[in-house]
Motif scaffolding. Structure first.
Motif, short mmCIF file in Angstrom:
data_model
loop_
_atom_site.label_atom_id
_atom_site.label_comp_id
_atom_site.label_asym_id
_atom_site.label_seq_id
_atom_site.Cartn_x
_atom_site.Cartn_y
_atom_site.Cartn_z
N LEU A 94 0.83 -1.21 0.00
CA LEU A 94 0.00 0.00 0.00
C LEU A 94 0.86 1.26 0.00
O LEU A 94 0.58 2.21 -0.74
CB LEU A 94 -0.93 0.00 1.21
CG LEU A 94 -1.84 1.21 1.35
CD1 LEU A 94 -2.83 1.26 0.19
CD2 LEU A 94 -2.55 1.19 2.67
N THR A 95 1.92 1.27 0.79
CA THR A 95 2.80 2.44 0.84
C THR A 95 3.48 2.67 -0.50
O THR A 95 3.53 3.81 -0.99
CB THR A 95 3.86 2.27 1.94
OG1 THR A 95 3.19 2.05 3.18
CG2 THR A 95 4.74 3.48 2.05
N VAL A 96 3.98 1.62 -1.10
CA VAL A 96 4.65 1.76 -2.40
C VAL A 96 3.64 2.23 -3.45
O VAL A 96 3.95 3.09 -4.28
CB VAL A 96 5.34 0.44 -2.81
CG1 VAL A 96 5.82 0.50 -4.24
CG2 VAL A 96 6.50 0.15 -1.87
N ALA A 97 2.41 1.71 -3.40
CA ALA A 97 1.39 2.15 -4.36
C ALA A 97 1.03 3.62 -4.16
O ALA A 97 0.90 4.37 -5.13
CB ALA A 97 0.14 1.28 -4.22
N LEU A 98 0.90 4.06 -2.91
CA LEU A 98 0.57 5.46 -2.65
C LEU A 98 1.71 6.39 -3.07
O LEU A 98 1.46 7.48 -3.59
CB LEU A 98 0.24 5.66 -1.18
CG LEU A 98 -1.10 5.08 -0.73
CD1 LEU A 98 -1.27 5.24 0.77
CD2 LEU A 98 -2.24 5.72 -1.48
N VAL A 99 2.94 5.97 -2.84
CA VAL A 99 4.08 6.78 -3.28
C VAL A 99 4.11 6.86 -4.80
O VAL A 99 4.35 7.93 -5.38
CB VAL A 99 5.41 6.21 -2.72
CG1 VAL A 99 6.60 6.80 -3.41
CG2 VAL A 99 5.48 6.46 -1.22
N GLY A 100 3.83 5.76 -5.47
CA GLY A 100 3.76 5.78 -6.93
C GLY A 100 2.66 6.68 -7.44
O GLY A 100 2.84 7.42 -8.41
N LEU A 101 1.50 6.65 -6.78
CA LEU A 101 0.41 7.54 -7.15
C LEU A 101 0.78 9.00 -6.96
O LEU A 101 0.47 9.84 -7.80
CB LEU A 101 -0.83 7.21 -6.31
CG LEU A 101 -1.87 6.37 -7.02
CD1 LEU A 101 -2.82 5.75 -6.01
CD2 LEU A 101 -2.63 7.22 -7.99
N SER A 102 1.43 9.31 -5.84
CA SER A 102 1.82 10.70 -5.61
C SER A 102 2.86 11.16 -6.62
O SER A 102 2.84 12.31 -7.06
CB SER A 102 2.33 10.89 -4.19
OG SER A 102 3.53 10.18 -3.99
N LEU A 103 3.73 10.26 -7.03
CA LEU A 103 4.71 10.59 -8.07
C LEU A 103 4.00 10.87 -9.39
O LEU A 103 4.31 11.84 -10.08
CB LEU A 103 5.72 9.46 -8.22
CG LEU A 103 6.77 9.61 -9.30
CD1 LEU A 103 7.64 10.82 -9.02
CD2 LEU A 103 7.60 8.36 -9.39
N MET A 104 3.01 10.04 -9.70
CA MET A 104 2.26 10.24 -10.94
C MET A 104 1.50 11.57 -10.91
O MET A 104 1.50 12.32 -11.88
CB MET A 104 1.28 9.09 -11.14
CG MET A 104 0.48 9.18 -12.42
SD MET A 104 -0.75 7.89 -12.57
CE MET A 104 -1.92 8.39 -11.33
N VAL A 105 0.88 11.88 -9.78
CA VAL A 105 0.15 13.14 -9.66
C VAL A 105 1.10 14.32 -9.81
O VAL A 105 0.80 15.31 -10.48
CB VAL A 105 -0.61 13.19 -8.32
CG1 VAL A 105 -1.09 14.59 -8.01
CG2 VAL A 105 -1.77 12.22 -8.34
N SER A 106 2.25 14.21 -9.19
CA SER A 106 3.22 15.31 -9.27
C SER A 106 3.70 15.52 -10.70
O SER A 106 3.81 16.65 -11.17
CB SER A 106 4.41 15.02 -8.36
OG SER A 106 5.37 16.02 -8.47
N VAL A 107 3.97 14.44 -11.40
CA VAL A 107 4.44 14.56 -12.78
C VAL A 107 3.35 15.12 -13.67
O VAL A 107 3.59 16.00 -14.50
CB VAL A 107 4.93 13.19 -13.30
CG1 VAL A 107 5.11 13.20 -14.81
CG2 VAL A 107 6.23 12.80 -12.62
N LEU A 108 2.12 14.65 -13.49
CA LEU A 108 1.02 15.12 -14.33
C LEU A 108 0.63 16.56 -14.01
O LEU A 108 0.31 17.33 -14.90
CB LEU A 108 -0.19 14.21 -14.18
CG LEU A 108 -0.07 12.83 -14.81
CD1 LEU A 108 -1.30 12.00 -14.49
CD2 LEU A 108 0.14 12.93 -16.30
#
Length: 122
Positions: A94-108
């Protein structure tokens, strides 16, 4: 009448060591990713990336600690999977998935990716 066979004993082979090493390798990769996120967050003044790096760094420390605990539990216990091990895997994923999501949001949101994609569309 046939007698039921006794429960099979756990294999005392290398399984505990392999499990401990797998958790350690996972934590090492998480450490590398958290360092990259922290560097990117500080260099580009991206607060989402910085917070994602901090959260992943804390989770990395917990995963390293868990690797040692898990190795001791496996060598002592006869049960290969415990409830705590299942929860540790869930929390890590869950933590890795949330970090990946936040990275995606930041990039987008902050990056130029959307502008490049819009330029490609007619």
């Amino acid at each position: 009448m046939l007698k039921p066979e006794p429960a099979a004993q756990r294999d005392p082979g290398l399984q505990p060591e392999r499990t401990g090493l797998a958790w350690s390798r996972t934590a090492f990769v998480m450490l590398l990713l958290s360092a990259l996120l922290l560097r990117g967050g500080f260099a580009h003044h991206e607060y989402w990336l910085t917070w994602a790096g901090v959260v992943l760094l804390v989770t990395t420390g917990a995963t390293y600690a868990w690797a040692g605990v898990r190795l001791r539990v496996i060598t002592i216990s006869s049960a290969p999977v415990t409830v705590s091990a299942t929860w540790a895997m869930r929390v890590t994923a869950l933590t890795v998935a949330l970090v990946g999501l936040s990275l995606m949001v930041s990039v987008l949101y902050h990056g130029e990716l959307l502008a490049h994609l819009r330029a490609l569309l007619p």
